[in-house]
Design a protein around this motif. Structure first.
Motif, PDB file in Angstrom:
ATOM      1  N   LEU A   1     -52.412 -24.225   8.478  1.00 46.80           N
ATOM      2  CA  LEU A   1     -51.979 -24.594   7.362  1.00 46.80           C
ATOM      3  C   LEU A   1     -51.123 -25.017   6.623  1.00 46.80           C
ATOM      4  CD1 LEU A   1     -53.869 -20.494   6.643  1.00 46.80           C
ATOM      5  CD2 LEU A   1     -54.842 -22.567   5.132  1.00 46.80           C
TER       6      LEU A   1
ATOM      7  N   VAL B   1     -48.037 -18.855   1.655  1.00 43.76           N
ATOM      8  CA  VAL B   1     -49.358 -19.350   2.550  1.00 43.76           C
ATOM      9  C   VAL B   1     -49.994 -18.648   4.086  1.00 43.76           C
ATOM     10  CG1 VAL B   1     -51.665 -19.477   2.168  1.00 43.76           C
ATOM     11  CG2 VAL B   1     -50.323 -20.282   0.959  1.00 43.76           C
TER      12      VAL B   1
ATOM     13  N   VAL C   1     -55.596 -25.970   0.169  1.00 45.49           N
ATOM     14  CA  VAL C   1     -54.234 -26.039   0.838  1.00 45.49           C
ATOM     15  C   VAL C   1     -54.419 -27.516   0.991  1.00 45.49           C
ATOM     16  CG1 VAL C   1     -52.886 -25.931   2.496  1.00 45.49           C
ATOM     17  CG2 VAL C   1     -53.749 -23.756   2.255  1.00 45.49           C
TER      18      VAL C   1
ATOM     19  N   GLY D   1     -60.509 -26.550   8.791  1.00 45.46           N
ATOM     20  CA  GLY D   1     -60.751 -25.245   9.343  1.00 45.46           C
ATOM     21  C   GLY D   1     -61.808 -24.892   9.225  1.00 45.46           C
TER      22      GLY D   1
ATOM     23  N   GLU E   1     -63.034 -21.480  11.659  1.00 38.78           N
ATOM     24  CA  GLU E   1     -63.700 -20.682  11.194  1.00 38.78           C
ATOM     25  C   GLU E   1     -64.461 -20.671  12.285  1.00 38.78           C
ATOM     26  OE1 GLU E   1     -67.372 -21.323   7.163  1.00 38.78           O
ATOM     27  OE2 GLU E   1     -64.820 -20.604   7.036  1.00 38.78           O
TER      28      GLU E   1
ATOM     29  N   ARG F   1     -62.817 -23.175   3.432  1.00 42.51           N
ATOM     30  CA  ARG F   1     -62.646 -22.976   1.957  1.00 42.51           C
ATOM     31  C   ARG F   1     -60.280 -23.177   1.451  1.00 42.51           C
ATOM     32  NH1 ARG F   1     -65.764 -18.447  -0.352  1.00 42.51           N
ATOM     33  NH2 ARG F   1     -65.242 -17.578   1.568  1.00 42.51           N
ATOM     34  N   THR F   2     -60.653 -22.223   2.626  1.00 39.72           N
ATOM     35  CA  THR F   2     -57.806 -22.180   2.257  1.00 39.72           C
ATOM     36  C   THR F   2     -58.020 -23.393   3.397  1.00 39.72           C
ATOM     37  OG1 THR F   2     -59.104 -19.765   2.953  1.00 39.72           O
ATOM     38  CG2 THR F   2     -56.451 -20.372   2.977  1.00 39.72           C
ATOM     39  N   HIS F   3     -58.597 -23.852   4.183  1.00 37.17           N
ATOM     40  CA  HIS F   3     -57.493 -25.304   4.969  1.00 37.17           C
ATOM     41  C   HIS F   3     -57.815 -26.693   3.864  1.00 37.17           C
ATOM     42  CE1 HIS F   3     -57.412 -23.191   7.990  1.00 37.17           C
ATOM     43  NE2 HIS F   3     -56.224 -23.809   9.191  1.00 37.17           N
TER      44      HIS F   3
ATOM     45  N   ALA G   1     -58.287 -17.281   7.629  1.00 33.77           N
ATOM     46  CA  ALA G   1     -58.761 -18.320   7.084  1.00 33.77           C
ATOM     47  C   ALA G   1     -58.915 -19.791   8.144  1.00 33.77           C
ATOM     48  CB  ALA G   1     -57.387 -19.461   6.772  1.00 33.77           C
TER      49      ALA G   1
ATOM     50  N   THR H   1     -51.489 -15.574   7.353  1.00 32.53           N
ATOM     51  CA  THR H   1     -52.514 -14.984   8.508  1.00 32.53           C
ATOM     52  C   THR H   1     -51.495 -14.974   9.749  1.00 32.53           C
ATOM     53  OG1 THR H   1     -52.130 -17.844   9.332  1.00 32.53           O
ATOM     54  CG2 THR H   1     -53.808 -17.776   7.609  1.00 32.53           C
TER      55      THR H   1
END
Length: 222
Positions: free
Chosen positions: A96, A75, A40, A22, A26, A35-37, A32, A79
Motif C-alpha cells: 500500500l 492506511v 491509494v 492489488g 488479492e 480496489r484498495t491499492h 487489501a 492491514t
C-alpha cells in the motif's frame, strides 16, 4: 499547466499500477486488494496533480508528497493484524505504501520511474515469495501442538526447534479457557529437516500435558 490528455494519462497510469499490485495481493487472499491499492495510488496521484496545478507555481509541492506518505502510513497500519504472537499484513502494508509512491510518481509525470517501480514491485513480491523456501535448508512444515496450559511447554518447544536447526516463519497461538483443564493450540510454520522434526514430535508426545503433536509438509509458508 498540464494539458488535459497528459493529466488523464497520469491518473490512469496511477490507477493501473495500483490495481496491478492489488491484484497480486488479492490473489493471495489478503484483505487489501485491487480496489484498495488502486484507490491509494489514484489518491496519491490526484494530490500530486492538484498540489502542483491548483496552488500555482509558487506552492511547495514537496509538502503534498510528505503528507501523502504520512497518510498512507495510517492506511497500511490498518492491514496489520496481531493474533497471539503472530503478526500478519506487513507485506500488504508495504505494498500500500509503495502504491502511494507509484501514484506520486505518475502524478509528477515521472512515467519511467512509475512503470519500472510497478514492475519491480510485482517481480519482488511474487518472485521472492516463491524463492523463499529455497533460501533456507530443509523443507517447509506446519507443526500443530495442543497441550494443557500451566506447564511451561511453549518455551522448551521453541528452544527445541532452535536446537533442531529449524527456522520459524510464523507462530499462531489459540487459548481455550472454557475447557477444564484449559488447552492451548499452537501452530508453527517452520523450515526444518523432516527427520529432526519427527524426533521433536516424539519428544512432545512423551510429555504428559501434550494431547496432540503432529506435523505435515507444506509448499508455501507465506
Amino acid at each position: 499547466m498540464i494539458e488535459a490528455f497528459e493529466m488523464i494519462a497520469r491518473v490512469l497510469l496511477a490507477g493501473f499500477l495500483g490495481a496491478m499490485v492489488g491484484f497480486e495481493r488479492e490473489s493471495t487472499g489478503q484483505a487489501a486488494g485491487i480496489r484498495t491499492h488502486a484507490l491509494v495510488s489514484l489518491g496519491a496521484c490526484l494530490f500530486t496533480v492538484v498540489g502542483s496545478e491548483a496552488f500555482g507555481a509558487g506552492a511547495d509541492s514537496s509538502r503534498v508528497a510528505a503528507q501523502v506518505v504520512t497518510g498512507i502510513g495510517f492506511v497500511g497500519a490498518g492491514t496489520i493484524m496481531r493474533n497471539g504472537m503472530s503478526v500478519r499484513g506487513l507485506t500488504t502494508a508495504a505494498t500500500l505504501w509503495v502504491s502511494g509512491a507509484l501514484g506520486l510518481a505518475a502524478g509528477a509525470g515521472a512515467y519511467l520511474a512509475a512503470a519500472v517501480g510497478g514492475a519491480s514491485v510485482l517481480l519482488f513480491v511474487t518472485g521472492l515469495r516463491r524463492a523463499k523456501p529455497l533460501a533456507a535448508r530443509g523443507s517447509g512444515f506446519v507443526l500443530r501442538v495442543e497441550y494443557e496450559t500451566g506447564h511451561g511447554t511453549l518455551g522448551p518447544l521453541l528452544r527445541s526447534l532452535e536446537a533442531a536447526g529449524a527456522r520459524v516463519v510464523d507462530l499462531d497461538i489459540q487459548d481455550n479457557e472454557a475447557l477444564t483443564p484449559p488447552l492451548r493450540q499452537v501452530e508453527i510454520r517452520a523450515i526444518c529437516d523432516e527427520g529432526r522434526l519427527a524426533d521433536l514430535v516424539a519428544q512432545l508426545d512423551s510429555r504428559g500435558e501434550v494431547h496432540t503433536a503432529i506435523f505435515e509438509p507444506v509448499r508455501d509458508l507465506s
